[in-house]
Scaffold this active site. Structure first.
Site, short mmCIF file in Angstrom:
data_model
loop_
_atom_site.label_atom_id
_atom_site.label_comp_id
_atom_site.label_asym_id
_atom_site.label_seq_id
_atom_site.Cartn_x
_atom_site.Cartn_y
_atom_site.Cartn_z
N ASP A 1 0.86 -1.17 0.00
CA ASP A 1 0.00 0.00 0.00
C ASP A 1 0.90 1.23 0.00
OD1 ASP A 1 -2.26 1.53 0.07
OD2 ASP A 1 -2.58 1.33 2.22
N THR B 1 0.12 4.51 1.45
CA THR B 1 0.10 5.28 2.68
C THR B 1 0.61 4.44 3.84
OG1 THR B 1 -1.81 6.47 1.84
CG2 THR B 1 -1.35 6.66 4.20
N ASP C 1 -1.33 -1.87 6.18
CA ASP C 1 -1.63 -1.54 7.57
C ASP C 1 -3.11 -1.33 7.85
OD1 ASP C 1 -2.04 0.80 6.22
OD2 ASP C 1 -0.73 2.03 7.48
#
Length: 796
Positions: free
Chosen positions: A306, A308, A543
């Site tokens: 990912d 971010t 996350d």
């Protein structure tokens, strides 16, 4: 288990949760709770290092030797005990390091007590507690929902159903589930060992990787060795019975033959490698929730991540407000500020907006929780309803063009619209419908910062032949800008909505892609699965809740320590300090350790092949066996045990792959073991029959040849590069000197039943060693030769 009656539950809800005094009373009455295990138990570690088939074989022959033979031939029992002690000590050390890290990312519960919300440890929960739930939370106790807003729960750990299930007031929840969307409040009914919580870690992860490829390969090697032990042991036993050998000689010969077949240090070596890897990870703030994760990380050839929290900082900041036509910047700021302040379960974007545009919270009269599938959320505040989401979903064409322009510069953009309608649901009541009368108010532009060392991390991965793919729910233009900033090569920029459904077509489409934007959680999972089925060793880094399906599908899952509880729970590695820059260091160390393990494993397998050759050539005859068990113990310590101790964790270079491990080991061990056996058997028979030496002298010559040729094989496997060759050569010289001392010192010589050397013995041993080494070199067994080093393959 501590249970709660319904009346108590109603009281807790009506009063806004228990009082602190009542919670303390119930906690004391319930007694101490058994904590959820964070790693292997001490009993499991002891069993794994002691109760093995090979330890049983060694212990049985040790007992026979002590009962009917010479106790000095039972030296291998000391090696057995040392191996067990070292293995247990290293794994206990790893366990303690992992347990300390696990406390930093342990799940917590958000309880309401005395009308105030606060976080507590799971062990402090009591029946009757009112627990607030939001997206990403782990449900850590059994209970019943007192209320819910768009709540969808992943109950796959409990029921096996992979699709998130909508839950509402009155529904039961079991610990082991996770909140995927929405928010709610649950009254705890049961806590303690009888709830599902204590099985959470094992059930959430154990199904994923029970055995790594390396462990499977070593197990195949051990099974083959076990077949040799049974078959050749029976053959040797029959030969001894047929030749009517005496009890003492029979025990010594059988022990020498069978025990030398056992690669007693190989299992220890694998567990040590994984344990040391886990300790090294822990020092860097990485929690290994699968002990074999070091191998999976070292074997990675594709990393999906990912954007971010991995390449960019998780913290955002508002940098610009772009109002729509007919709306003012003040109106937009007031509306989005109120939205952020009022949302009962704000995500990272809303928290950043709330910090940049503080406002007073308003009563919430209706809510649609954010979903990465819909890409929008909604709140009804005092009669005014708002929708917040992706610009292409919420904003009109004019605002959409402005948003796209900002996204191309790497900004994150969300749009806000107002509606006078209600948030209706689909006919089946399962999915909210976007209101038709949206009036765009504007877009909010947020900035992300690159993480420190993000560029260096990406450069290392690319240099190591690891493909990097960024999978993000953000706009493709935004993700592509960040990818370019961190140095990812130009490649296809795809949109999740446009990916083909067919798995083969999907694998072809994403093969050369670097960026995939606007991709759903299921889309991430499908990409990871398609790449894995194409033979790639895929690592997923994420996350958030939207990363969980892909984390579960990946060969290795890595979660940020600052991520959601569900992401941390399903991950194999947790970056407790949230620093992705540690991953390249771990890949480097892991590949170094596994390359060394593969080379050292060849020494153990060569010993087994050599022992099999002795049984097939000498063991089935009436000729005295060339070596006693104590001779094997001495030679194995000098040529395998000590080199393994120093070289297993030494620096090394080259590529690593676990595929073909058994084949590569056998390709080296079988011919090497046979050629070593030819040298030892020839020298032994020549000394017995041509020189008319006694058995003691012949065995001394055979032992000397075995040590000399064994040390040569250490050079073959480990002497690569000028500095390493010098160090390994010095080590082999010291070990050779140690053997000379054993032969020269009367007390040591008598203990090992070796004869005092004569010129003829030395000459015979030297000639036999040189001939054997020459045969090995002619067969390609030379330092840096083709049989010593696994050929490298270019990165795909």
């Amino acid at each position: 288990m501590t249970a709660l009656d319904p009346a108590a539950s109603e009281t807790a809800v009506a009063a806004g949760g228990l009082t602190e005094a009542e919670a303390a009373r119930r906690l004391e009455a319930a007694g101490p709770q058994r904590g959820t295990p964070t790693s292997r138990s001490y009993a499991s570690i002891v069993r794994a290092n002691t109760l093995t088939i090979f330890n049983g074989i060694l212990a049985a022959f040790g007992a026979l030797t002590l009962a009917f033979g010479d106790w000095r031939d039972a030296l291998f029992l000391g090696i057995l005990v040392a191996n067990a002690v070292i293995g247990i000590a290293q794994e206990v050390r790893a366990k303690r390091a992992l347990d300390r890290l696990a406390l930093l990312v342990a799940p917590t519960a958000r309880v309401v007590r005395d009308g105030r919300r606060r976080e507590i440890a799971v062990a402090e929960l009591v029946a009757g507690d009112l627990v607030a739930l939001q997206s990403g939370d782990q449900i850590v106790a059994d209970g019943r929902l007192a209320g819910a807003e768009g709540l969808r729960v992943d109950e796959s750990v409990v029921t096996g159903e992979s699709r998130p299930i909508a839950r509402g007031a009155g529904d039961e929840l079991r610990s082991g589930a996770f909140v995927v969307e929405g928010s709610g409040a649950m009254v705890v009914d049961a806590v303690g060992a009888d709830s599902y919580a204590h099985r959470l870690l094992g059930e959430a992860r154990s199904f994923r990787h029970p055995r790594s490829p390396l462990e499977q390969a070593v197990n195949r090697l051990l099974l083959a060795t076990l077949a040799l032990v049974i078959g050749l042991g029976a053959l040797l036993g029959y030969s001894l019975w047929h030749h009517q050998a005496g009890v003492s000689d029979a025990v010594a010969t059988a022990t020498a033959g069978v025990v030398s077949l056992v690669p007693e240090g190989l299992v220890l070596l694998v567990s040590l490698t994984f344990a040391v890897g886990a300790v090294r990870m822990a020092r860097r703030g990485v929690l290994a929730q699968q002990l074999n994760a070091i191998e999976s990380l070292a074997s990675a050839d594709v990393i999906c991540m990912d954007k971010t929290g991995t390449l960019t900082e998780a913290q955002l900041r508002v940098v610009e407000l772009l109002p729509a036509a007919g709306a003012s910047e003040e109106e937009l700021a007031e509306a989005i500020g109120a939205y952020a302040a009022s949302d009962p379960a704000p995500n990272g974007t809303l928290r950043a907006i709330g910090e940049g545009l503080p406002a007073r919270p308003r009563p919430v009269t209706g809510q649609v929780a954010f979903s990465s599938r819909r890409r929008w959320s909604g709140l009804a505040l005092d009669g005014a309803a708002y929708v917040l989401g992706a610009p292409e979903v919420v904003a009109g064409p004019e605002l959409g063009a402005l948003a796209a322009q900002r996204q191309r510069t790497g900004r994150r953009v969300v749009a806000l619209a107002r509606t006078d309608g209600a948030f209706a649901a689909t006919p089946d009541g399962d999915e909210p419908v976007l209101p038709a009368d949206l009036r765009p108010l504007g877009v909010i532009v947020l900035a992300e910062r690159l993480r420190e060392q993000a560029r260096e991390t990406v450069r290392f991965l690319l240099d190591e032949g690891v493909q990097v793919k960024v999978l993000s729910g953000d706009a493709p233009e935004t993700v592509a800008a960040i990818a370019a900033d961190v140095g990812l090569p130009a490649g296809a920029v795809l949109r999740g909505d446009d990916l083909p459904a067919d798995e083969a077509a999907l694998a072809d489409t994403v093969a050369d892609a670097v960026v995939i934007g606007r991709i759903s959680p299921e889309g991430k999972r499908d990409v990871v699965s398609a790449l894995s089925r194409r033979g790639h060793h895929v690592v997923m880094v994420g996350d958030g809740v939207n990363d969980v399906p892909a984390l579960k599908a990946a060969r290795l899952a890595i979660a940020q320590g600052t991520g959601t509880q569900i992401a941390r729970s399903v991950a194999d590695l947790v970056l407790v300090r949230g620093d992705f820059a540690t991953v390249p260091q771990l890949i480097h160390e892991g590949r170094q350790m596994l390359r060394n393990l593969q080379r050292v494993a060849k020494l153990y397998a060569t010993k087994s092949a050599f022992a099999a050759f002795l049984i097939l050539t000498i063991g089935i005859t009436s000729t005295a066996y060339p070596l006693l068990p104590r001779h094997f113990s001495l030679a194995a310590t000098l040529t395998i045990g000590v080199p393994t101790f120093f070289l297993a964790l030494a620096p090394s270079s080259g590529r690593w792959r676990s595929e073909g491990f058994t084949r590569e080991v056998a390709r080296f061990a079988i011919p090497a073991g046979v050629l070593v056996g030819v040298g030892v058997v020839s020298s032994h028979l020549f000394a017995l029959h041509d020189l008319d030496y006694g058995v003691e002298r012949a065995r001394t010559i055979a032992t000397t040849v075995l040590v000399a040729v064994g040390l040569y094989l250490v050079l073959v496997l480990e002497a690569h590069g000028r500095r390493r060759t010098r160090v390994v050569s010095m080590m082999c010289a010291v070990l050779a000197a140690a053997f000379v001392i054993v032969v020269a010192v009367p007390g040591l010589r008598e203990f090992f039943d070796l004869a005092s050397p004569t010129v003829g013995m030395v000459a015979t041993a030297v000639v036999a060693s040189l001939l054997s080494i020459g045969a090995l070199a002619a067969a390609g067994f030379a330092p840096g030769g083709p049989t010593a080093v696994e050929p490298e393959r270019p990165a795909e």
